[in-house]
Design an enzyme around this catalytic site. Structure first.
Site, PDB file in Angstrom:
ATOM      1  N   TYR A   1       0.718  -1.101  -0.025  1.00  0.00           N
ATOM      2  CA  TYR A   1      -0.242  -0.153  -0.036  1.00  0.00           C
ATOM      3  C   TYR A   1       0.777   1.175   0.059  1.00  0.00           C
ATOM      4  O   TYR A   1       0.332   2.324   0.589  1.00  0.00           O
ATOM      5  CB  TYR A   1      -1.067  -0.174   1.409  1.00  0.00           C
ATOM      6  CG  TYR A   1      -2.511  -0.857   0.891  1.00  0.00           C
ATOM      7  CD1 TYR A   1      -3.203  -0.332  -0.022  1.00  0.00           C
ATOM      8  CD2 TYR A   1      -2.793  -1.665   1.838  1.00  0.00           C
ATOM      9  CE1 TYR A   1      -4.451  -1.164   0.017  1.00  0.00           C
ATOM     10  CE2 TYR A   1      -3.481  -2.346   1.700  1.00  0.00           C
ATOM     11  CZ  TYR A   1      -4.757  -2.124   0.891  1.00  0.00           C
ATOM     12  OH  TYR A   1      -6.045  -2.872   0.557  1.00  0.00           O
TER      13      TYR A   1
ATOM     14  N   HIS B   1      -9.830  -5.966  -1.443  1.00  0.00           N
ATOM     15  CA  HIS B   1      -9.297  -4.969  -2.164  1.00  0.00           C
ATOM     16  C   HIS B   1      -9.218  -5.306  -3.521  1.00  0.00           C
ATOM     17  O   HIS B   1      -9.417  -6.720  -3.763  1.00  0.00           O
ATOM     18  CB  HIS B   1      -7.693  -4.873  -1.624  1.00  0.00           C
ATOM     19  CG  HIS B   1      -6.837  -4.402  -2.603  1.00  0.00           C
ATOM     20  ND1 HIS B   1      -6.652  -3.089  -2.936  1.00  0.00           N
ATOM     21  CD2 HIS B   1      -6.198  -4.799  -3.691  1.00  0.00           C
ATOM     22  CE1 HIS B   1      -5.915  -2.648  -3.843  1.00  0.00           C
ATOM     23  NE2 HIS B   1      -5.496  -3.960  -4.345  1.00  0.00           N
TER      24      HIS B   1
ATOM     25  N   GLU C   1       0.329  -4.988  -8.921  1.00  0.00           N
ATOM     26  CA  GLU C   1      -0.135  -5.769  -7.678  1.00  0.00           C
ATOM     27  C   GLU C   1       0.145  -7.492  -7.875  1.00  0.00           C
ATOM     28  O   GLU C   1       0.273  -8.353  -7.064  1.00  0.00           O
ATOM     29  CB  GLU C   1      -1.386  -5.292  -7.192  1.00  0.00           C
ATOM     30  CG  GLU C   1      -1.457  -3.941  -6.760  1.00  0.00           C
ATOM     31  CD  GLU C   1      -2.733  -3.429  -6.624  1.00  0.00           C
ATOM     32  OE1 GLU C   1      -3.752  -4.094  -6.651  1.00  0.00           O
ATOM     33  OE2 GLU C   1      -2.656  -2.153  -6.519  1.00  0.00           O
TER      34      GLU C   1
ATOM     35  N   ASN D   1     -12.600  -3.322   5.287  1.00  0.00           N
ATOM     36  CA  ASN D   1     -14.015  -3.199   4.397  1.00  0.00           C
ATOM     37  C   ASN D   1     -13.681  -4.466   3.316  1.00  0.00           C
ATOM     38  O   ASN D   1     -14.055  -4.654   2.524  1.00  0.00           O
ATOM     39  CB  ASN D   1     -13.909  -2.123   3.516  1.00  0.00           C
ATOM     40  CG  ASN D   1     -12.656  -1.810   2.821  1.00  0.00           C
ATOM     41  OD1 ASN D   1     -11.690  -2.408   2.942  1.00  0.00           O
ATOM     42  ND2 ASN D   1     -12.581  -0.738   2.087  1.00  0.00           N
TER      43      ASN D   1
HETATM   44  P1  RTP Z   1      -8.573  -0.942  -1.863  1.00  0.00           P
HETATM   45  O1  RTP Z   1      -7.562  -0.298  -2.531  1.00  0.00           O
HETATM   46  O2  RTP Z   1      -8.334  -1.674  -0.763  1.00  0.00           O
HETATM   47  O3  RTP Z   1      -9.320  -1.943  -2.877  1.00  0.00           O
HETATM   48  O4  RTP Z   1      -9.906   0.024  -1.584  1.00  0.00           O
HETATM   49  P2  RTP Z   1     -10.300   1.378  -2.469  1.00  0.00           P
HETATM   50  O5  RTP Z   1      -9.520   1.394  -3.793  1.00  0.00           O
HETATM   51  O6  RTP Z   1     -11.809   1.238  -2.433  1.00  0.00           O
HETATM   52  O7  RTP Z   1      -9.907   2.403  -1.539  1.00  0.00           O
HETATM   53  P3  RTP Z   1      -8.574   3.192  -1.316  1.00  0.00           P
HETATM   54  O8  RTP Z   1      -9.004   4.796  -1.487  1.00  0.00           O
HETATM   55  O9  RTP Z   1      -7.612   2.729  -2.291  1.00  0.00           O
HETATM   56  O10 RTP Z   1      -8.044   3.083   0.187  1.00  0.00           O
HETATM   57  C1  RTP Z   1      -7.422   1.804   0.402  1.00  0.00           C
HETATM   58  C2  RTP Z   1      -7.901   1.056   1.639  1.00  0.00           C
HETATM   59  O11 RTP Z   1      -7.531   2.136   2.839  1.00  0.00           O
HETATM   60  C3  RTP Z   1      -8.577   1.800   3.709  1.00  0.00           C
HETATM   61  N1  RTP Z   1      -8.886   3.400   4.076  1.00  0.00           N
HETATM   62  N2  RTP Z   1      -9.181   3.500   5.463  1.00  0.00           N
HETATM   63  N3  RTP Z   1      -9.925   5.193   7.564  1.00  0.00           N
HETATM   64  C4  RTP Z   1     -10.168   5.761   6.528  1.00  0.00           C
HETATM   65  O12 RTP Z   1     -10.644   6.648   6.228  1.00  0.00           O
HETATM   66  C5  RTP Z   1      -9.586   4.927   5.356  1.00  0.00           C
HETATM   67  N4  RTP Z   1      -9.842   5.296   3.893  1.00  0.00           N
HETATM   68  C6  RTP Z   1      -9.478   4.035   3.314  1.00  0.00           C
HETATM   69  C7  RTP Z   1      -9.586   0.956   3.397  1.00  0.00           C
HETATM   70  O13 RTP Z   1      -9.149  -0.149   3.725  1.00  0.00           O
HETATM   71  C8  RTP Z   1      -9.300   1.040   1.777  1.00  0.00           C
HETATM   72  O14 RTP Z   1      -9.868   0.019   1.206  1.00  0.00           O
HETATM   73 MG    MG Z   2      -7.445   1.412  -3.972  1.00  0.00          MG
END
Ligand code: RTP
Ligand code: MG
Length: 140
Positions: free
Chosen positions: A51, A117, A128, A114
């Site tokens: 990440y 990923h 990835e 959530n």
């Molecule tokens: P992912 O990368 O895990 O598939 O999820 P995503 O694209 O929907 O979301 P992203 O913006 O890339 O954020 C990665 C992961 O970070 C965690 N997160 N926590 N506490 C918070 O405000 C927050 N925001 C994001 C989540 O696990 C998110 O899936």
């Molecule tokens: Mg993401």
């Protein structure tokens, strides 16, 4: 329409609650084929490397601690427009915003924990997938 591959992770909150099979069923029902899969325990350092794009974000420490807290299932999904299709099946990052029937609407516990990923573009999918799998492990 192109056949794509995308990297999926079933996150610790979901493996802990024994939801791997239910989540995989949603992927397969949507026409995605699981062409590689393994259950691993990430270190916090490995989660941070995966990440790295988020390393300046306020939730980075919480996210990497969470991802190293329990085993994860990493997998490669293949199919027509697999990257977008997988993100559709996943639902919005925040489960409060996720459409009914999506993985996150049904299973996610919070915006951080959530359940899944999924890669967000062809370039990130390639990087990835290579992070976790060798080409020999991808059996399409
Ligand atoms: P992912 O990368 O895990 O598939 O999820 P995503 O694209 O929907 O979301 P992203 O913006 O890339 O954020 C990665 C992961 O970070 C965690 N997160 N926590 N506490 C918070 O405000 C927050 N925001 C994001 C989540 O696990 C998110 O899936
Ligand atoms: Mg993401």
């Amino acid at each position: 329409m192109a056949i794509e591959r995308t990297l999926s992770i079933i996150k610790p909150d979901a493996t802990k609650r024994n939801l791997t099979g239910k989540i995989n069923a949603k992927f397969e029902d949507a026409g995605l084929r699981i062409i590689a899969q393994k259950r691993i325990q990430l270190t916090k350092e490995q989660a941070g490397a995966f990440y790295a794009v988020h390393k300046e974000r306020p939730f980075f420490d919480e996210l990497t601690t969470f991802m190293a807290s329990e085993p994860v299932v990493v997998q490669v999904l293949e199919g027509e427009s697999a990257i977008a299709k997988n993100r559709e099946v996943m639902g919005a990052t925040n489960p409060a915003d996720a459409a009914p029937g999506t993985v996150r609407a049904e299973f996610a516990e919070s915006v951080g924990e959530n359940s899944v990923h999924g890669s967000d573009a062809p370039e990130t999918a390639a990087v990835e997938i290579a992070f976790f799998f060798s080409s020999l492990e991808l059996v399409g």
